[in-house]
Design an enzyme around this catalytic site. Structure first.
Site, mmCIF file in Angstrom:
data_model
loop_
_atom_site.group_PDB
_atom_site.id
_atom_site.type_symbol
_atom_site.label_atom_id
_atom_site.label_comp_id
_atom_site.label_asym_id
_atom_site.label_seq_id
_atom_site.Cartn_x
_atom_site.Cartn_y
_atom_site.Cartn_z
ATOM 1 N N CYS A 163 -25.010 3.960 -13.473
ATOM 2 C CA CYS A 163 -24.011 5.026 -13.383
ATOM 3 C C CYS A 163 -24.621 6.364 -13.798
ATOM 4 O O CYS A 163 -25.071 6.527 -14.927
ATOM 5 C CB CYS A 163 -22.806 4.707 -14.266
ATOM 6 S SG CYS A 163 -21.540 5.991 -14.247
ATOM 7 N N CYS B 221 -16.948 1.940 -20.567
ATOM 8 C CA CYS B 221 -18.247 1.832 -19.898
ATOM 9 C C CYS B 221 -19.036 0.588 -20.329
ATOM 10 O O CYS B 221 -19.806 0.035 -19.551
ATOM 11 C CB CYS B 221 -19.063 3.093 -20.155
ATOM 12 S SG CYS B 221 -18.293 4.570 -19.458
ATOM 13 N N CYS C 56 -12.955 1.922 -15.348
ATOM 14 C CA CYS C 56 -13.315 3.330 -15.117
ATOM 15 C C CYS C 56 -12.045 4.175 -15.138
ATOM 16 O O CYS C 56 -11.714 4.867 -14.176
ATOM 17 C CB CYS C 56 -14.048 3.465 -13.786
ATOM 18 S SG CYS C 56 -15.037 4.978 -13.642
ATOM 19 N N CYS D 290 -18.477 -2.232 -18.048
ATOM 20 C CA CYS D 290 -18.616 -1.953 -16.617
ATOM 21 C C CYS D 290 -19.879 -2.591 -16.050
ATOM 22 O O CYS D 290 -20.963 -2.458 -16.618
ATOM 23 C CB CYS D 290 -18.656 -0.441 -16.382
ATOM 24 S SG CYS D 290 -18.825 -0.008 -14.636
ATOM 25 N N GLU E 69 0.822 -1.211 0.000
ATOM 26 C CA GLU E 69 0.000 0.000 0.000
ATOM 27 C C GLU E 69 0.856 1.262 0.000
ATOM 28 O O GLU E 69 0.536 2.237 -0.676
ATOM 29 C CB GLU E 69 -0.941 0.010 1.201
ATOM 30 C CG GLU E 69 -2.097 -0.966 1.093
ATOM 31 C CD GLU E 69 -2.945 -0.702 -0.145
ATOM 32 O OE1 GLU E 69 -3.145 0.472 -0.494
ATOM 33 O OE2 GLU E 69 -3.389 -1.680 -0.768
#
Length: 361
Positions: A208, A199, A192, A202, A37
DNA sequence: AAGTCGGGGAT
DNA sequence: ATCCCAGACTT
């Protein structure tokens, strides 16, 4: 849309398309997730992978890291940038080992007290390595949520960020949090995307808000550009008695290079004097028109159009490479920037200002 | 709220 | 060239 359906769709997509080969996904201990991370902050996955492999080979657990010299940590970090990350990582490892804990605290508040670990990183560690229901809000998730809910405003703004955290919190599921957390990041990185989002692929397309409004590419709202400098100029709309308007070809280099424009006179200069000295023309200057702002990528140009009528000349302005008297509105001449062309048309159509001036005088 | 830290990938 | 990246920290 209800949170259960949201996370379900994201997880279903993840099960088929998600990234599962990432090094920190095998044996995702808190330490391994932590290091990943930190490395992944503001850094792309493909860049991080080789660094991560080397780092984990040398510092396989938190105690080895704490025992190492900072110089060696920085050496393995060299090339990744944001070196405060490495210093904080090392410092945090030493703090924990000094406490004789030798492991990351699996508590949201305690975790965030460690140097280099903010809310999102803490959430990621807890969700990915210990299955706690904690939201994350990295660049991917910000973008995904800003589009999904059509959130207005730049995400760097604290109010917008607060809204996004709220959404992140709402949609984070209780079950399969680790997969979900990985899934939203994958979705942001693979589907995205900042530019040219896919899209059609997605799983959230039907719900959305940005897609429904056709505003995927406009969201999230881009960072406001800093105030552009403003330049000002007067453009002289010189008209002869026969109605012809004087145009000047601009220098080949620079703004509107080589295009036709009006003679330009500095804002602080007197137009009549300028015409006399620079053009050899006796003129009457009319009241200036309203300022026209034309914006470029790096500055605004405020143009004050000044109608001027020629009343006589001491030496004629020669027609040629540099100047022309233009009279036919429909005549095709060389290139002309749009605002200039509009001004020319207005000037050719405008009533003679001599009358106006005569009345005033 | 705005500035800083950074090298690299993508367009 | 410009934007953006699994952000956090300081002023």
């Amino acid at each position: 849309m209800n949170p259960i359906e949201f996370s379900q769709r994201v997880l279903d997509w993840f099960d088929i398309h998600g990234r599962k080969q990432l090094p920190w996904k095998e044996n995702p201990t808190p330490y391994r997730v932590w290091v990943s991370e930190i490395m992944l902050q503001q850094t792309q996955v493909t860049t991080v992978i080789p660094y991560y492999e080397r780092f984990m080979a040398r510092f396989p657990d938190i105690r080895v890291l704490a025992d190492a010299e900072l110089d060696e940590v920085l050496q393995l970090w060299a090339g990744l940038g944001y070196y405060a990350r490495a210093r904080h990582l090392h410092q945090a490892a030493r703090i924990l080992c000094a406490r004789a804990e030798n492991q990351l605290p699996l508590d949201m508040a305690v975790l965030q007290e460690l140097p280099g670990i903010g809310r999102s990183t803490a959430g990621a560690i807890l969700a990915l390595a210990s299955g706690q229901r904690q939201p994350i809000l990295d660049g991917n998730v910000k973008r995904l949520l800003a589009r999904f809910a059509a959130v207005e405003g730049w995400p760097g703004q604290s109010r917008v960020q607060a809204t996004l955290w709220e959404l992140a919190e709402r949609y984070t599921p209780n079950a399969r949090v680790a997969d979900y957390t990985q899934a939203v990041m994958d979705l942001g990185a693979m589907i995205c995307k900042p530019h040219q989002p896919c899209c059609e692929a997605c799983p959230l397309i039907e719900h959305c808000a940005a897609y429904a409004q056709g505003r995927q590419v406009d969201l999230p709202t881009p960072k406001p550009r800093r105030e552009l400098p403003v330049r000002t100029t007067q453009m002289l709309l010189l008209r002869a008695e026969n109605g012809a308007v004087l145009l000047e070809r601009r220098p080949p280099i620079g703004l509107w290079g080589g295009l036709w424009s009006f003679p330009e006179c500095p804002m602080n200069a007197d137009a009549a004097t300028w015409c006399q000295e620079r053009l050899g023309l006796m003129v009457m200057v009319g009241p200036p028109w309203e300022v026209i702002r034309h914006s470029f990528s790096h500055f605004h140009l405020d143009i004050t159009p000044v109608p001027v009528t020629v009343t006589g000349y001491s030496q004629a302005v020669m027609e040629g490479e540099r100047f022309i008297w233009h009279r036919d509105r429909h005549a095709v001449i060389g290139g002309m920037a749009t605002p200039i062309h509009r001004l020319l048309v207005r000037r050719l159509k405008s009533a003679p200002d001599t009358q106006q001036l005569t009345i005033d005088l």
